[in-house]
Design an enzyme around this catalytic site. Structure first.
Site, PDB file in Angstrom:
ATOM      1  NE  ARG A 130      -2.457   0.602   3.655  1.00  0.00           N
ATOM      2  CZ  ARG A 130      -1.785   1.207   4.651  1.00  0.00           C
ATOM      3  NH1 ARG A 130      -1.374   2.463   4.518  1.00  0.00           N
ATOM      4  NH2 ARG A 130      -1.512   0.559   5.759  1.00  0.00           N
ATOM      5  CE1 TYR A 154     -16.127  12.650 -15.472  1.00  0.00           C
ATOM      6  CE2 TYR A 154     -14.884  12.687 -13.425  1.00  0.00           C
ATOM      7  CZ  TYR A 154     -15.684  12.014 -14.335  1.00  0.00           C
ATOM      8  OH  TYR A 154     -16.044  10.714 -14.104  1.00  0.00           O
ATOM      9  CG  ASP A 186      -8.622  16.891 -15.644  1.00  0.00           C
ATOM     10  OD1 ASP A 186      -7.931  16.194 -16.412  1.00  0.00           O
ATOM     11  OD2 ASP A 186      -9.735  16.526 -15.228  1.00  0.00           O
ATOM     12  CE  LYS A 194     -12.389   8.975 -18.687  1.00  0.00           C
ATOM     13  NZ  LYS A 194     -12.210   8.804 -17.245  1.00  0.00           N
TER      14      LYS A 194
END
Length: 369
Positions: A42, A94, A165, A190
């Site tokens: 982690r 977004y 972004d 994406k």
């Protein structure tokens, strides 16, 4: 090292006696204690370390953090802000991140949504407690263009941190850190993934400062980290990123021009068109205009839905950035509070043959009245 070479060779951290050409996946969750060893997956993992190093280099930053989704990456920034901080964000932000600010952080953070394609709106939105400017350019789904350099300069004059972004443009076409942003955010699902089969997010920082350390603390302690397998998949996909982006942009430009002249299309939103209101800004800060476009059908939402249902090579699905073309009526996905026009269609232009894509769109448009 040129971008294409870096994308291929920058993400491989090869160890061990056999020297594999491709870095293996390290699935172990824990590591034997010794000097300089990792402790727990982690906190860190060899595959994530390799991916984060690659992303930092591609975006020309000092460090990167990989997350389990783009939303997790954005949320890490919001969680790292002091309680009561004010954020300025784009009005067509977004919707997934906007939903976080409106619903999850409504009692913790203040936010002003405004049209950042006009820098004067930033000046009006700034408050004494403004800590963060969130830029999204090109924006989703209206393809608005914001001047990163101008907005970043204004923010710095007011001691405001800037996050951009860069999902739509990718570092192939745009480098926000070089234009004044402090951090870059990506939905790695994406274009980085590029094949609609990996969920991930990323942040890249210009400097390793106290704020960045807090972001990393959120990542590692909060635990929304990217799995070793997904890190491996992203490194694999990024090797072809530059060539995929060039193909996406070439196709999108041709399709945007076709739609711009079609009698059944009211308006096209694509920064590569000279008629785009901020085409000049896009041209100054981008080396290519990307593979996403939106357009308004002449008609009502039913006409838009009919067009979509009659297409063969465009899949009616959410998301973007894959090799296959995706299409959707965006307002239907964003819900009742959306400000997106009901007849707006967003297209993620894929890498199918351009002639097939153009012919398919033309026959689909002919089916609506």
């Amino acid at each position: 090292m040129k971008f294409e070479t870096l994308a291929i060779h920058g993400g491989e951290e090869i160890t061990g006696p056999h020297k594999p050409v491709v870095q293996p996946i390290t699935l172990s969750t824990t590591f034997e204690h010794h000097e300089g060893s990792l402790i727990y997956s982690r906190a860190n993992n060899p595959n994530r370390m390799a991916l984060e190093k690659l992303l930092a280099e591609l975006e020309m930053g000092k460090a990167a953090a990989a997350f389990s989704s783009g939303n997790a990456a954005g949320m890490a920034v919001f969680q790292a802000l002091p309680l009561g901080s004010h954020i300025v964000a784009p009005s067509d932000m977004y919707h997934g991140l906007k939903k976080q600010l409106v619903e999850l952080f409504k009692d913790r953070l203040e936010v002003t949504f405004t049209d950042l394609s006009d820098p004067e709106n930033l000046e009006k939105a700034l408050q004494p407690n403004t800590e963060l400017l969130w830029i999204e350019t090109p924006s989703n789904p209206m393809l608005k263009i914001s001047d990163i350099k101008v907005l970043s300069s204004m923010a710095k004059d007011n001691d405001v941190r800037v996050v951009c972004d860069n999902t739509f443009a990718t570092p192939v076409f745009q480098n926000p850190l070089k234009l004044g942003a402090d951090l870059v955010m990506h939905s790695a699902t994406k274009y980085f993934g590029g094949h609609s089969d990996v969920l991930g997010g990323a942040l890249v920082t210009k400097e390793v400062d106290d704020f960045w350390q807090e972001v990393v603390n959120v990542q590692q302690t909060g635990g929304a980290v990217l799995s070793p397998f997904d890190c491996y998949m992203l490194i694999r996909s990024i090797k072809t990123l530059a060539y995929r982006m060039k193909g996406h942009a070439e196709h999108a430009g041709q399709i945007a021009s076709f739609l711009d002249q079609h009698e059944k299309v009211e308006r096209v939103f694509y920064p590569g068109l000279t008629g785009h209101p901020n085409h000049g800004v896009a041209k100054s800060q981008m080396t290519g205009f990307g593979g996403i476009l939106s357009f308004l059908v002449k008609g009502n939402p039913d006409d838009a839905d009919k067009l979509i249902s009659n297409l063969k090579y465009y899949t009616n699905a959410t998301s973007l950035g894959g090799v296959e073309s995706l299409i959707e009526r965006r307002a239907a996905v964003e819900g009742p509070d959306t400000k997106t026009p009901q007849n707006l269609i967003r297209v993620s232009v894929g890498l199918e043959h351009l002639d097939d894509l153009l012919e398919d769109l033309d026959q689909g448009l002919q089916t609506i009245s």
